[in-house]
Design an enzyme around this catalytic site. Structure first.
Site, short mmCIF file in Angstrom:
data_model
loop_
_atom_site.label_atom_id
_atom_site.label_comp_id
_atom_site.label_asym_id
_atom_site.label_seq_id
_atom_site.Cartn_x
_atom_site.Cartn_y
_atom_site.Cartn_z
N LYS A 154 0.84 -1.19 0.00
CA LYS A 154 0.00 0.00 0.00
C LYS A 154 0.88 1.25 0.00
O LYS A 154 2.01 1.23 0.49
CB LYS A 154 -0.92 0.02 1.24
CG LYS A 154 -1.96 -1.09 1.24
CD LYS A 154 -2.85 -1.00 2.47
CE LYS A 154 -3.91 -2.09 2.46
NZ LYS A 154 -4.79 -2.02 3.65
N HIS A 155 0.34 2.33 -0.55
CA HIS A 155 1.08 3.58 -0.60
C HIS A 155 1.17 4.20 0.78
O HIS A 155 0.28 4.03 1.62
CB HIS A 155 0.39 4.56 -1.55
CG HIS A 155 0.41 4.14 -2.99
ND1 HIS A 155 1.56 4.15 -3.74
CD2 HIS A 155 -0.58 3.69 -3.81
CE1 HIS A 155 1.28 3.73 -4.97
NE2 HIS A 155 0.00 3.44 -5.02
N GLU A 156 2.26 4.92 1.02
CA GLU A 156 2.39 5.66 2.26
C GLU A 156 1.30 6.73 2.34
O GLU A 156 0.94 7.35 1.34
CB GLU A 156 3.76 6.34 2.33
CG GLU A 156 4.92 5.38 2.55
CD GLU A 156 4.97 4.85 3.97
OE1 GLU A 156 4.46 5.54 4.87
OE2 GLU A 156 5.49 3.73 4.17
N SER A 157 0.79 6.94 3.55
CA SER A 157 -0.27 7.94 3.72
C SER A 157 0.23 9.35 3.43
O SER A 157 -0.49 10.17 2.86
CB SER A 157 -0.84 7.87 5.14
OG SER A 157 -1.44 6.61 5.37
N PRO A 165 5.20 0.16 -3.40
CA PRO A 165 4.35 0.69 -4.48
C PRO A 165 4.73 2.10 -4.93
O PRO A 165 4.48 2.47 -6.07
CB PRO A 165 2.94 0.70 -3.86
CG PRO A 165 3.03 -0.15 -2.64
CD PRO A 165 4.44 -0.02 -2.17
#
Length: 520
Positions: A154-157, A165
């Site tokens: 998942k992408h970093e917030s 990713p």
């Protein structure tokens, strides 16, 4: 009682597993001394969520082993002769001699000899570039489909390390720049005028932007597209505009005459001949820095790079993205940008923010220009493999040093934190560092030592636009997606996502065998 509550009762260190059910039992052993005992009870044992990854790895290794064994068998004369008899001899000859999919210069759809210019270009084509592009694309497709619902896919917030990713899109932009250098050089070498090439650049950019707005648009989930909720930025839109700027820049200053330019400093001989381009890129970066850190944003501190929402103790809830978000909302309108950024869950942001917005496109141009530099290195040194690989290493080190200075080797404390949502300059230099390393490895394995043909990533790399658009359009259709029995299961998500990704690799392979390429 207040002092009793505020005091430390017990300290427990335990690694909690996924889907485990736990209870913490706190018992008072001695009321006078306030002695307590804390026991952790496992009501339901956790599962090993990484077993599906191991199983998938073993399955793909098994398939690879079978393919290698079959290929070895095909080198045995009796086996090959038997295949000749069972299959169409002409087609079989093409399959056997194709080097796992390399174009055969004597083969074409109409069985006529291929023109000399095509065959020459085919022999000179670097398979490592298509392999690099295909590898980045395949992983991007897998991550977009869900990545098995694992946290590391998942992408970093917001700010953070370069997650798996987060490097994918930047690598795609990087290799696009590399391809620009090679393709423009080829077109001009074969007599194409600059005006004709410019028309191709404009047309390709227009089609990419149009595909992104009309075909690949997340607002379709809200119903039929209308101007009221049309998202204007996007991945293909950014690729199209980046391609337009970098390709036009290269076309404007490229040298059409033969011969090499003698640089006064040998270490900079692949840079100094293109000094006008570097000045343009540096000016662009100065513009990004000035807008990011000096532009006044209403109700926000100048130079703010945070996520807004509850980030920074909730002091700037409507400042998501700082100047980048403000420019998009001002010029495009709140309803025409991405409504659900990755920061909305962690930081509870309410402001829309587009990770493919206007300001970040400046740094995507810088990223493509770094890829352009990699392409120029391969052209400048041609078949001097050691020189090419040495330059890749030097560029990787330079990008790494710049990243270390900008970030101070920290997550939050640097001058410019690594941020994929903002496409910060530190994000570009960091991912550029890794891109040069990856290109070096693939170039060495595929084009120098020829230890790897690039398969299977080579095939989607040859049809990248089709695969990307196709995986977006058919994302919710069977067999790329189906209703799962347990939506919380990593095994089911991973099976579905890997199946969908593998199908696109197979599709691209079939299209390659039939010589069907969707070029824009």
């Amino acid at each position: 009682s207040a002092s009793f509550v505020s005091s430390l009762l017990c300290r427990i260190q335990y690694h909690f597993g996924e889907f485990g059910n736990y209870s913490l039992m706190v018992k008072t052993l001695n009321a006078s001394t306030k002695t307590v005992s804390c026991d952790l009870i496992i009501n339901e044992g956790p599962i090993n969520s990484y077993l599906p990854i191991l199983f998938a790895f073993l399955v793909y290794m098994g398939i690879l082993t079978v393919l290698i064994v079959l290929r070895l068998f095909m080198k045995i004369d009796p086996v090959r002769n038997w295949v000749y008899k069972k299959l169409n001899p002409r087609e079989t000859d093409r399959l056997i001699n194709s080097e796992l999919g390399s174009p055969n210069t004597t083969d074409s759809i109409n069985c006529d000899p291929v023109p000399r210019s095509w065959s020459t270009a085919s022999r000179q084509r670097l398979h490592s570039l298509d392999t690099f592009r295909g590898l980045s694309l395949v992983i991007m497709v897998f991550v977009n489909y869900g990545g098995g619902k694992y946290w590391f896919f998942k992408h970093e917030s917001w700010n953070g390390k370069v997650s798996f990713p987060s490097v994918l899109f930047s690598r795609f932009v990087f290799i696009m720049g590399t391809s620009i250098a090679l393709s423009l050089s080829s077109m001009l070498r074969w007599g194409g005028s600059k005006w004709k090439v410019l028309r191709k650049i404009l047309w390709r950019s227009f089609l990419l932007i149009l595909l992104g707005i009309i075909v690949v648009n997340p607002n379709y989930c809200l119903g039929p597209l209308s101007w009221d909720n049309l998202r204007i930025p996007g991945v293909l839109q950014r690729l199209g505009f980046t391609y337009l700027v970098v390709a036009a820049l290269e076309l404007l200053f490229t040298r059409t005459e033969s011969g090499t330019w003698e640089a006064p400093y040998p270490a900079l001989q692949d840079i100094l001949p293109y000094w006008p381009q570097w000045i343009f890129i540096l000016i662009l970066e100065v513009v990004w820095l000035c807008l990011t850190f000096l532009l006044p944003v209403p109700d926000c501190p100048r130079g703010y790079l945070g996520p807004g929402g509850i980030g920074d103790f909730g002091n700037y809830p409507n400042c998501t993205g700082g100047a980048a978000g403000y420019i998009d909302r001002l010029l495009l309108g709140e309803k025409h940008i991405y409504q659900h950024p990755s920061s909305s869950v962690t930081y509870q942001t309410t402001m829309p923010y587009d990770p493919e917005g206007i300001l970040g496109t400046i740094n995507s141009i810088v990223m493509a220009f770094l890829g352009l530099q990699a392409g120029k290195i391969t052209l400048f040194y041609k078949d001097q493999h050691k020189q090419i690989m040495r330059r890749f290493v030097i560029w990787s080190i330079v990008m790494g040093i710049i990243s270390a200075i900008l970030t101070k080797c920290s997550k939050e404390e640097g001058f410019v934190p690594i941020n994929k949502n903002l496409w910060s300059i530190s994000y570009v230099t960091t991912t550029g560092c890794f891109a040069f390393i990856l290109l070096l490895l693939i170039y060495y394995l595929v084009d120098v030592k020829k230890l790897w043909s690039g398969a299977p990533f080579f095939y989607p790399g040859m049809n990248s636009i089709l695969v990307y658009v196709g995986h977006e359009v058919f994302e919710n259709y069977f067999p790329f997606k189906w209703k799962m029995q347990d939506s919380q299961s990593h095994a089911e998500h991973l099976t579905q996502n890997l199946t969908a990704t593998t199908l696109w690799v197979i599709i691209s392979y079939i299209l390659y065998r039939r010589r069907i390429f969707w070029k824009i």
